[in-house]
Design a protein around this motif. Structure first.
Motif, PDB file in Angstrom:
ATOM      1  N   ASP A   1       0.804  -1.137  -0.258  1.00 14.20           N
ATOM      2  CA  ASP A   1      -0.090  -0.020   0.174  1.00 14.20           C
ATOM      3  C   ASP A   1       0.838   1.285  -0.254  1.00 14.20           C
ATOM      4  O   ASP A   1       0.257   2.210  -0.075  1.00 14.20           O
ATOM      5  CB  ASP A   1      -0.996  -0.035   1.238  1.00 14.20           C
TER       6      ASP A   1
ATOM      7  N   GLY B   1      -0.506   5.004  -1.445  1.00 15.25           N
ATOM      8  CA  GLY B   1      -0.743   5.811  -0.328  1.00 15.25           C
ATOM      9  C   GLY B   1      -0.107   6.985  -0.295  1.00 15.25           C
ATOM     10  O   GLY B   1      -0.764   8.214  -0.108  1.00 15.25           O
TER      11      GLY B   1
ATOM     12  N   TYR C   1      -3.903   9.427  14.883  1.00 11.19           N
ATOM     13  CA  TYR C   1      -4.848   8.673  14.105  1.00 11.19           C
ATOM     14  C   TYR C   1      -4.241   7.312  14.006  1.00 11.19           C
ATOM     15  O   TYR C   1      -3.113   7.177  14.542  1.00 11.19           O
ATOM     16  CB  TYR C   1      -4.456   9.109  12.664  1.00 11.19           C
TER      17      TYR C   1
ATOM     18  N   ALA D   1      -4.291   3.811  11.483  1.00 16.10           N
ATOM     19  CA  ALA D   1      -4.888   3.277  10.225  1.00 16.10           C
ATOM     20  C   ALA D   1      -4.207   1.822   9.947  1.00 16.10           C
ATOM     21  O   ALA D   1      -3.034   1.460  10.354  1.00 16.10           O
ATOM     22  CB  ALA D   1      -4.675   3.966   9.119  1.00 16.10           C
ATOM     23  N   LYS D   2      -4.956   1.137   9.192  1.00 16.58           N
ATOM     24  CA  LYS D   2      -4.428  -0.180   8.606  1.00 16.58           C
ATOM     25  C   LYS D   2      -3.257  -0.239   7.770  1.00 16.58           C
ATOM     26  O   LYS D   2      -2.413  -0.991   7.610  1.00 16.58           O
ATOM     27  CB  LYS D   2      -5.547  -1.166   8.588  1.00 16.58           C
ATOM     28  N   ASP D   3      -3.447   0.850   6.913  1.00 15.92           N
ATOM     29  CA  ASP D   3      -2.307   0.895   5.770  1.00 15.92           C
ATOM     30  C   ASP D   3      -2.471   2.449   5.400  1.00 15.92           C
ATOM     31  O   ASP D   3      -3.189   3.226   5.823  1.00 15.92           O
ATOM     32  CB  ASP D   3      -2.540   0.037   4.674  1.00 15.92           C
TER      33      ASP D   3
ATOM     34  N   GLY E   1      -3.337   3.830   2.803  1.00 16.17           N
ATOM     35  CA  GLY E   1      -4.700   4.093   1.907  1.00 16.17           C
ATOM     36  C   GLY E   1      -5.813   4.457   2.958  1.00 16.17           C
ATOM     37  O   GLY E   1      -6.374   5.687   2.569  1.00 16.17           O
ATOM     38  N   GLU E   2      -5.880   3.717   3.849  1.00 15.86           N
ATOM     39  CA  GLU E   2      -6.843   4.184   4.991  1.00 15.86           C
ATOM     40  C   GLU E   2      -6.358   5.397   5.848  1.00 15.86           C
ATOM     41  O   GLU E   2      -7.364   6.375   5.619  1.00 15.86           O
ATOM     42  CB  GLU E   2      -7.051   3.263   6.107  1.00 15.86           C
TER      43      GLU E   2
ATOM     44  N   GLU F   1      -7.381   8.444   3.633  1.00 14.45           N
ATOM     45  CA  GLU F   1      -8.895   8.479   3.621  1.00 14.45           C
ATOM     46  C   GLU F   1      -9.238   9.053   4.642  1.00 14.45           C
ATOM     47  O   GLU F   1     -10.110  10.242   4.495  1.00 14.45           O
ATOM     48  CB  GLU F   1      -9.572   7.060   3.561  1.00 14.45           C
ATOM     49  N   MET F   2      -8.887   8.974   5.847  1.00 16.48           N
ATOM     50  CA  MET F   2      -9.107   9.621   7.181  1.00 16.48           C
ATOM     51  C   MET F   2      -8.512  11.167   6.976  1.00 16.48           C
ATOM     52  O   MET F   2      -9.319  12.070   7.485  1.00 16.48           O
ATOM     53  CB  MET F   2      -8.176   9.005   8.333  1.00 16.48           C
TER      54      MET F   2
END
Lengths: 276, 276
Positions: free
Chosen positions: A148, A152, A262, A264-266, A268-269, A272-273
């Motif tokens: 990712d 990302g 924050y 995030a799992k990766d 990309g997330e 998004e956030m």
């Protein structure tokens, strides 16, 4: 506080965020918004690149080419995976001597070489040539990103300054960016400051070079100790778990150990956030 | 000298060059080849970006927006072009005080502000607000590239590490790269070294961060004084003329004043010469 009076201080990104809060009838948290992030700085080894899988694959090719095979002389780990894991295990201790001031500034390139020299006899490779040792040390410049990472970072780069904040050196990180296609805006690292994280001079020096307050910088890292130091010096923080970084030896950093800003799992997330 | 003995020392790029020489039945110049370039570092103001045209256009928009018009009180230059030219004329003298050690390290951001503060009364703008002054100072972060810059850098980046070597600061150069689409691999600049070119520490410090000898670095610049300093400290040199940089006030740097290693009319021609 007055919306109109405040609004002129904000960037396009911040304005969008403010408008979304207004729509949702929420009161903007001015204290937080006034310190919105201008730059995202990333830990690199483990957070952006999968050093373990990359090095094992590289060194197995290297071993085949040069007909070299590491065998353990103490009945412990065998093969290239063992050597890679042992090498990485020497990473933090090798920097500690510099962090404590017990030895003067020493580049990671030099520390990597010393750790390798110490390990090779254990693997029956004590007579490896200098050129081959250099080849293994340079392997750390050419590591593959997590799946990712590039996508990302490319998204995040549209909204923020993105840069490294790594204990690697500038040449290593530059070589890695070219090899792995990491689209950094700027490379900030240990040898600019002649200190290793978590020394305060690294976090504060990076904010100074970015000509902004630490509150406007966010560290993204897969390691809780790094985020703790960044927060202590005023940074915003984002945790991205990399639970396979250390392979079977991994014992920590499976999850956030504090209320980082924050999680995030990766990447990309995270993009998004952050609305990127 | 022996081809086979020498060949193991070279990179893929160098090998391709050697093979092309062999095909053409030319004898490789080993002394030169042994020091082939790994990184191209670029002067930025004037060499990569057209600061004069960019700032005049920006400031004319700024003047219309805020209903501000510079008039000269001494019968000299009038309008925004005069202010831009005077501001740039203060650039080298403002750094001289830092170069000589007469004042401690001071960022270009601060020097730009001081020079502007000194100039505004002459243009009848002595009562300009602090926020407007900051807006003008930040104008130096957002300069348009010469028409050949982005395409040329993109080609050169395929073969070499490309980076800045500028008296600008890291934040300024990072903002500029994002604005102008300059695809730098790394940003090297005055505030990493806390010295301004032509101080030796800038050229030697950059080579050290690139973990290579100065002989493996080439400076690309439109200014002969910068190339002279770079060569003195071991760099390879490339001159690219920018004869309209200073507009009607330009008095020098119309052509190479020494036998620099390369001379090109633009970055495209330089990429051609370097096989990129």
């Amino acid at each position: 506080m007055n919306w109109r009076g405040e609004i002129s201080r904000f960037s396009c990104y911040e304005l969008r965020l403010l408008l979304s809060l207004k729509k949702a009838n929420k009161t903007p948290d001015w204290g937080r918004l006034a310190h919105l992030v201008q730059a995202l700085l990333f830990d690199v080894f483990g957070t952006v690149v999968d050093w373990r899988t990359s090095l094992i694959a590289q060194f197995e090719r290297f071993g085949k080419t040069h007909n070299l095979r590491p065998g353990s002389t103490d009945g412990g780990n065998l093969g290239w995976p063992g050597l890679v894991d042992d090498w990485r295990a020497a990473y933090q201790p090798s920097m500690d001597a510099v962090r404590s001031g017990a030895r003067p500034w020493t580049t990671l390139e030099q520390l990597h070489r010393e750790s390798l020299d110490n390990l090779l006899p254990k693997y029956g490779l004590g007579d490896m040539s200098g050129a081959h040792r250099e080849e293994l040390v340079r392997g750390w410049h050419f590591l593959d990103p997590w799946p990712d990472s590039v996508a990302g970072l490319t998204r995040l780069k549209r909204k923020f300054i993105i840069g490294t904040l790594s204990n690697g050196g500038l040449r290593l990180l530059t070589d890695m960016a070219k090899y792995a296609g990491l689209p950094w805006d700027t490379i900030l690292c240990s040898d600019l400051f002649r200190h290793y994280k978590p020394d305060p001079k690294v976090y504060l020096g990076a904010a100074e070079l970015l000509d902004t307050a630490p509150e406007n910088v966010m560290l993204v890292a897969a390691h809780n100790y790094d985020l703790a130091a960044a927060r202590k010096h005023g940074y915003k923080t984002a945790f991205v778990a990399r639970p396979t970084e250390y392979g079977p030896r991994q014992q920590k950093d499976f999850k956030a150990e504090s209320d980082w800003d924050y999680g995030a799992k990766d990447f990309g997330e995270l993009a998004e956030m952050l609305g990127a």
